[in-house]
Motif scaffolding. Structure first.
Motif, PDB file in Angstrom:
ATOM      1  N   LYS A   1       0.828  -1.207   0.000  1.00  0.00           N
ATOM      2  CA  LYS A   1       0.000   0.000   0.000  1.00  0.00           C
ATOM      3  C   LYS A   1       0.859   1.253   0.000  1.00  0.00           C
TER       4      LYS A   1
ATOM      5  N   LEU B   1       2.623   1.805  -3.461  1.00  0.00           N
ATOM      6  CA  LEU B   1       1.725   2.362  -4.464  1.00  0.00           C
ATOM      7  C   LEU B   1       1.498   3.854  -4.221  1.00  0.00           C
ATOM      8  N   GLU B   2       1.358   4.214  -2.947  1.00  0.00           N
ATOM      9  CA  GLU B   2       1.135   5.617  -2.614  1.00  0.00           C
ATOM     10  C   GLU B   2       2.345   6.479  -2.943  1.00  0.00           C
TER      11      GLU B   2
ATOM     12  N   GLY C   1       0.769   6.174  -7.205  1.00  0.00           N
ATOM     13  CA  GLY C   1      -0.483   5.475  -7.430  1.00  0.00           C
ATOM     14  C   GLY C   1      -0.449   4.581  -8.660  1.00  0.00           C
ATOM     15  N   GLU C   2      -1.504   3.793  -8.786  1.00  0.00           N
ATOM     16  CA  GLU C   2      -1.586   2.831  -9.894  1.00  0.00           C
ATOM     17  C   GLU C   2      -1.508   3.500 -11.252  1.00  0.00           C
ATOM     18  N   LYS C   3      -2.054   4.705 -11.347  1.00  0.00           N
ATOM     19  CA  LYS C   3      -2.082   5.411 -12.639  1.00  0.00           C
ATOM     20  C   LYS C   3      -0.692   5.791 -13.128  1.00  0.00           C
TER      21      LYS C   3
ATOM     22  N   ILE D   1       0.907  -6.446  -3.935  1.00  0.00           N
ATOM     23  CA  ILE D   1       0.657  -5.296  -4.814  1.00  0.00           C
ATOM     24  C   ILE D   1      -0.394  -5.649  -5.857  1.00  0.00           C
ATOM     25  N   ASN D   2      -0.288  -6.852  -6.412  1.00  0.00           N
ATOM     26  CA  ASN D   2      -1.234  -7.255  -7.452  1.00  0.00           C
ATOM     27  C   ASN D   2      -2.628  -7.538  -6.911  1.00  0.00           C
TER      28      ASN D   2
ATOM     29  N   ILE E   1      -3.956  -5.462  -4.828  1.00  0.00           N
ATOM     30  CA  ILE E   1      -4.503  -4.109  -4.690  1.00  0.00           C
ATOM     31  C   ILE E   1      -4.720  -3.469  -6.054  1.00  0.00           C
ATOM     32  N   ALA E   2      -3.721  -3.606  -6.922  1.00  0.00           N
ATOM     33  CA  ALA E   2      -3.754  -2.942  -8.231  1.00  0.00           C
ATOM     34  C   ALA E   2      -4.188  -3.926  -9.306  1.00  0.00           C
ATOM     35  N   SER E   3      -4.482  -3.397 -10.485  1.00  0.00           N
ATOM     36  CA  SER E   3      -5.048  -4.220 -11.555  1.00  0.00           C
ATOM     37  C   SER E   3      -4.031  -4.616 -12.602  1.00  0.00           C
TER      38      SER E   3
END
Length: 646
Positions: free
Chosen positions: A8, A11-12, A16-18, A76-77, A79-81
């Motif tokens: 988490k 990613l932050e 972020g994921e984007k 991580i995977n 949480i994210a796509s």
């Protein structure tokens, strides 16, 4: 450690994921490709719980996690796509010449066994056929069948090149093979061999040429096919991709290849051959003297691949080759002679143990890398001796116009490739040149090499407090070597407790000298690194394979007495996606000292631009009160390198 928290926070902090384009992992690191990394604070990321360190390299943002990298990757995977995306890091700009040579070598290397087999079958037919011994007649069934077997790799060379090129370029192999097969289709060969002009659709002229045994046309055709495939995929509707996409790709690529690329490839190939022949004809003795003397450095840089297509073309027409193979005979033999000269002169036991098998490899198999990197280049003077001997042998080859009649790596066991179809003295010249190169290099290396007390001692150590810990007992080392050669398991002594025996043969260097902060800073653990001279990893103790990466470049091992060891072959070699690596074990396998765990193509990895220096790291070093590491220098398999105390 709760890696869901690590995931988490990563990613932050990474935007972020984007902001994450793709994510992969290797043995110890998460490898992010970020859309924008300018605002990322390395210090902040490095302080996230579970993160050991960060590294920016090759367009990637690498987060060092350690042995639990897979756990963090999975978190991580969840949480994210995204997962292990196909997109990779942007490649740095590379020299076009290096790119071309790498492409040619990648296309040629895989088909060499077939080329060598076909060439030597043709040589055997010369020896046992009507030319020499007369055991077989040229019109006999056996001769005709064997002749077809020998000719096949050369005749279908465009098809094999198309397949290997398509694998290299990651495009459809069977469509590439289809286009290349068209070039050697019997009716097309007949059409393009006639005196009547040929027109496609009645208006487009088609150049008359023969493409059997050609190389460059198939390479160019496959390069075109890759880009046609990408373009057609974009414009073809989904409902029509299954039938319309392959039709358009083959039609467009086939037509352009026949009308433009194949003739262009033939012109390029013939032009290269004319240039080589012109240089040779101007002063063959001078050309061969320079070429043979420089051959070790040509091989080191991979430039010999640039001469391979023209050598194969020459073997097809006019039927012999005058430069590359004779020069390699001189050079390979000189490397063998110089290496044996060192083995006979040096007092350093480890150097002798390295030189003898390296010399045998060069002499009997024509494989000179162990001799060059492990002995002659390392000691410098033997390399000078080898170049002098090779140059003199090349001069003789130029004076007598030595010719090779089959493609094989020149060495003692393949010297029959110099047997001429009409008999003659060519093979006698080859034997004389072989003897001159071997004897002269042996004598010069023996004279020029310093006896030396110990090569390792001369190289010294980067740390005055490091202690040498010795070597396997003779019986254990011999058994380990035997077991490794026979592929046996659990057949050797267990070795000393809490001891790591050297898993790679080559030059040991301090971990601090590794060009990677994750290893040199010892955040992953303590140990050493090896610049391998042989592409093989052997078991450093008896225990279990805990982990082996899908990309096969790194192993995690645990000994029966609890030592946890990471062996990471090369730097950033996860990018190769397993190419050039051949694992011999899988996770969970029992191992014994000396078992072969992994084989890798050292030269091919280096040709792709990666270092093969291999860190050997004890990751649970905090479990021990004392750790001793062997001195840097040339080390063999099985030498005692790390000893521990609880």
């Amino acid at each position: 450690m709760d890696y869901s928290i690590t995931a988490k926070e990563l990613l932050e902090k990474l935007g972020g994921e984007k902001n994450i384009q793709s994510l992969t992992h290797c043995m110890t690191r998460l490898r992010f490709v970020l859309k924008n990394d300018s605002g990322i604070d390395d210090n902040v990321v490095g302080k996230i719980p579970g993160v050991i360190g960060v590294n920016r390299q090759g367009g990637q943002y690498q987060v060092i996690i350690g042995n639990n990298v897979v756990k963090c990757f999975k978190e991580i995977n969840q949480i994210a796509s995204f997962g292990e995306a196909a997109e990779t890091a942007p490649k740095e700009k590379r020299n076009p010449v290096n790119v071309a040579i790498e492409f040619i070598s990648g296309c040629m290397a895989q088909i060499f066994p077939a080329i060598i087999a076909g060439g030597l079958i043709k040589v055997l037919l010369i020896i046992f056929g009507p030319t020499l011994l007369g055991v077989m007649e040229s019109i006999g069934d056996t001769y005709i069948i064997l002749n077809a077997l020998g000719d096949a790799p050369f005749y279908f060379l465009p098809v094999m090149i198309a397949y290997t090129a398509s694998r290299k370029l990651n495009c459809n192999s069977f469509l590439a093979v289809t286009v290349a097969a068209m070039l050697i289709y019997p009716d097309l060969i007949t059409l393009l061999g006639s005196d009547t002009p040929t027109y496609l659709f009645g208006v487009i002229p088609v150049t008359h040429a023969s493409y059997s045994s050609s190389i460059i046309p198939a390479m160019l055709a496959t390069i075109l096919l890759k880009y046609v495939e990408i373009g057609v995929d974009k414009i073809t509707p989904d409902w029509a991709k299954n039938f319309l996409k392959p039709l358009i790709i083959v039609f467009v690529t086939g037509i352009v290849t026949l009308v433009v690329l194949a003739p262009l490839g033939s012109i390029i190939g013939n032009g290269l051959q004319v240039i080589i022949n012109t240089v040779y004809e101007f002063a063959p003795w001078l050309a061969m003297l320079i070429f043979a003397a420089a051959m070790p450095f040509i091989v080191m840089t991979g430039m010999h691949w640039a001469f391979t297509p023209t050598a194969l073309m020459a073997l097809t027409n006019p039927g012999f080759e005058l430069m590359l193979l004779p020069a390699m005979l001189c050079s390979n033999t000189a490397q063998a002679g110089a290496t044996f000269g060192v083995a006979c002169k040096t007092k350093d036991k480890n150097m002798r143990e390295m030189a003898i098998p390296a010399g045998i490899s060069a002499l009997l198999a024509g494989v000179t890398e162990p001799a060059m990197y492990g002995v002659t280049l390392k000691l410098k003077k033997p390399m000078v001796a080898a170049c002098i001997a090779s140059g003199i042998a090349g001069l003789i080859a130029g004076l007598v116009n030595l010719k090779a009649y089959a493609f094989a790596t020149p060495c003692l066991t393949a010297i029959v490739q110099f047997v001429a179809p009409d008999g003659g003295r060519n093979i006698i010249f080859a034997v004389i040149i072989f003897a001159v190169s071997f004897i002269l290099s042996f004598v010069l290396a023996f004279i020029m090499t310093d006896k030396g007390g110990n090569v390792q001692a001369a190289e010294g150590s980067a740390d005055g407090n490091v202690q040498t810990t010795g070597k396997l007992q003779d019986g254990q080392h011999d058994n380990a070597a035997t077991a490794a050669g026979n592929g046996e398991k659990n057949s050797v002594a267990a070795g000393k407790p809490l001891t790591v025996y050297n898993p790679l043969k080559g030059e040991v260097i301090p971990l601090a000298d590794v060009d990677d902060a994750a290893f040199s800073s010892e955040v992953l653990g303590k140990g050493y690194a090896v610049k391998p001279s042989v592409g093989m990893v052997k078991a450093p103790f008896s225990g279990t394979v805990e982990t082996i990466m899908d990309t096969s470049h790194a192993l995690g091992l645990i000994s029966d007495d609890g030592m946890v060891l990471l062996i990471h072959v090369g730097l950033d070699t996860v990018q190769l996606n397993g190419k050039h690596f051949t694992p011999k074990v899988k996770a969970g396998d029992r191992i014994s000292i000396g078992d072969v765990l992994l084989e890798f193509d050292k030269e091919a990895i280096e040709a792709e631009g990666y270092q093969t220096v291999t860190p050997v790291v004890l990751t649970n070093v905090d479990d021990y009160s004392k750790m001793e590491i062997g001195e840097p220098g040339v080390k063999d398999f099985g030498e005692e390198m790390i000893s521990l105390e609880k």
